[in-house]
Design a protein around this motif. Structure first.
Motif, PDB file in Angstrom:
ATOM      1  N   LYS A  93      -4.171   4.916  -5.348  1.00 16.83           N
ATOM      2  CA  LYS A  93      -4.349   4.876  -3.771  1.00 16.83           C
ATOM      3  C   LYS A  93      -4.704   3.671  -3.126  1.00 16.83           C
ATOM      4  O   LYS A  93      -5.295   2.841  -3.443  1.00 16.83           O
ATOM      5  CB  LYS A  93      -5.437   5.966  -3.294  1.00 16.83           C
ATOM      6  N   GLY A  94      -3.560   3.061  -1.890  1.00 14.97           N
ATOM      7  CA  GLY A  94      -3.858   1.975  -1.397  1.00 14.97           C
ATOM      8  C   GLY A  94      -3.005   0.746  -2.007  1.00 14.97           C
ATOM      9  O   GLY A  94      -3.054  -0.294  -1.535  1.00 14.97           O
ATOM     10  N   GLY A 117       1.026  -1.214  -0.076  1.00 17.98           N
ATOM     11  CA  GLY A 117      -0.056   0.069   0.023  1.00 17.98           C
ATOM     12  C   GLY A 117       0.835   1.335   0.178  1.00 17.98           C
ATOM     13  O   GLY A 117       0.116   2.300   0.304  1.00 17.98           O
TER      14      GLY A 117
END
Length: 233
Positions: free
Chosen positions: A170-171, A29
């Motif tokens: 994102k992530g 992540g």
């Protein structure tokens, strides 16, 4: 990617050492930015993670990263396909049904919706690079490997694509190879300089990515990276 991915070992090509005793860990992540001089082995690291380094003799261990999306230095667009079809080529090669709606949405997000039916030879270098970026983003993989993905773009478009990519990934776990210290300062949650001898960890700025280009700690990290890459005068 729910687990850390690690590459630990040495690599040679044609009997010539590329790197020795490299130990690189990618946290799940997070964005890891890898800088270093040309020829030090950064692109080889990406290919090893992607399982595409047939010409490389690697001695060591690599954690299985699962599905990986790789955006190489060259756009590798198929000249007989339109921009839209190039974005969807991964699905077709795997025998899956492509998602033209999502592919078109990504082309719109990278500013190329009106060029969707054009073939690569009619596009500029920067436009081709954005098609390749859209293709990579469509893959929707937990680990994304980016090899200088914004290098052909003008300064403003580069910032816009950095923002877009950070938002869409994102992530996800991302390994970004770049020669641009400013880019690493904006996007790096872990920043490393690769040298022929070792891997140097650089403390990055605070705050979520993409960071403002004029934030004091971003500017300070940019300066430090420049000085470290330049070495002693």
């Amino acid at each position: 990617m729910t687990h850390a991915v690690r590459l630990n070992g040495s690599a040679t090509i044609g009997g010539v050492s590329v790197f020795s005793h490299l130990d690189l860990c990618l946290e799940p992540g997070k964005w890891t930015c890898l800088l270093g001089a040309s020829g030090v082995g950064k692109s080889t690291v990406l290919k090893l993670f992607a399982g595409l380094a047939d010409a490389v003799d690697f001695q060591g261990e690599i954690t299985d990263p699962g599905r990986v999306a790789l955006m190489a230095q060259h756009d590798l667009l198929l000249p007989w396909l339109s921009a839209l079809d190039n974005v969807m080529i991964g699905s077709r090669l795997r025998g899956e049904n492509p998602d033209p709606e999502r592919a078109m949405q990504l082309l719109e997000q990278v500013g190329l919706k009106e060029h969707a039916q054009k073939r690569p030879h009619t596009l500029s270098g920067g436009q081709r690079q954005r098609v390749a970026l859209a293709r990579t983003l469509l893959e929707d993989c937990p680990l994304v490997l980016l090899d200088e993905p914004f290098s052909a773009l003008d300064a403003l478009t580069r910032l816009q694509m950095q923002d877009l990519t950070a938002s869409l990934l994102k992530g996800r776990s991302v390994l970004l190879v770049t020669h641009d210290p400013a880019e690493a300062a904006r996007l790096g949650e872990h920043i490393k300089i690769m040298t022929p001898l070792d891997l140097i960890d650089i403390a990055g700025p605070s705050g979520p990515i993409p960071r403002p280009i004029d934030a004091p700690d971003v500017l300070a990290t940019h300066t430090k990276l420049l000085n470290d890459l330049r070495g002693p005068l």
